[in-house]
Write a protein that holds these residues in place. Sequence first.
Motif, short mmCIF file in Angstrom:
data_model
loop_
_atom_site.label_atom_id
_atom_site.label_comp_id
_atom_site.label_asym_id
_atom_site.label_seq_id
_atom_site.Cartn_x
_atom_site.Cartn_y
_atom_site.Cartn_z
N PRO A 168 0.82 -1.22 0.00
CA PRO A 168 0.00 0.00 0.00
C PRO A 168 0.85 1.26 0.00
CG PRO A 168 0.12 -0.91 2.20
CD PRO A 168 0.85 -1.88 1.31
N TYR A 205 -4.92 -0.52 7.23
CA TYR A 205 -5.15 0.06 5.92
C TYR A 205 -6.54 -0.29 5.43
CZ TYR A 205 -4.33 1.24 1.00
OH TYR A 205 -4.40 1.79 -0.25
N LYS A 217 -8.77 -0.77 2.50
CA LYS A 217 -8.56 -1.03 1.07
C LYS A 217 -9.58 -0.30 0.20
CE LYS A 217 -6.62 -5.61 2.03
NZ LYS A 217 -6.76 -7.08 1.82
N LYS A 272 -8.49 3.55 0.78
CA LYS A 272 -7.03 3.70 0.60
C LYS A 272 -6.45 4.70 1.60
CE LYS A 272 -6.86 2.30 -4.25
NZ LYS A 272 -8.17 1.63 -4.21
N THR A 273 -6.91 4.59 2.84
CA THR A 273 -6.39 5.42 3.92
C THR A 273 -5.97 4.54 5.10
OG1 THR A 273 -8.63 5.71 4.83
CG2 THR A 273 -7.83 7.40 3.30
#
Length: 211
Positions: A59, A117, A119, A122-123
């Motif tokens: 990530p 994380y 998904k 995306k933070t």
Amino acid sequence: LPPEQTLPPLQTVGPVTQLVDLSVGGSASSGPIQVEVPPQAVSGVASVSLSIQPPSTPPTYPNWGYRGTIVADITMKDPAGNVIQKPDKVVKLTFQYADADLLLAGGNPNNLFIARYDKDTKTWERLTVTVDTTAKTLTAEVNHFSIFSILAVPSPMITGPADRTVSFNFAPALSWTNPPVTTQYQIQVVPFNNAGPGINLIRNAEASFQV
């Protein structure tokens, strides 16, 4: 933040898959990681398989913390192979941090934490951790499986007069850069020998400040 090549190498993680009997609970371990599942963590399911492995796609890390030595994708599945994203009870996650993590945190283990994380967005979400400096572990309770990592928050970068310097004018300047997750900070100015009133200032955080 330092470029990726300056960050410490990752500790070895999995892949490991462990069958857990939910009538009694159980755990799965891989290197510096341990996941503990309580009894009846998922309703209507007799057992689950718990997997710990490196993420297939690394990530993107946030700009408010350093990537530490542990990154792992932790998943839970029922006997039919269906992914269980959220158990009904919290699961205990323990990471054993390395000396390299401590170095990133400025030598202060309280600057280390576990982050999850998301998904979808995306933070990264910073988790509340318990730090055991004897065992060198971080422990968090999680209710959602995903990619987890150790992140370190750096200590403030301070430049200025040496500690306990006495100034007879306003020439010396003290400058610093706040750690990325700082929300407020406190400045105290104490007169020499406490001869007179001091200054106590609490400010909302900017990236840097000078007095």
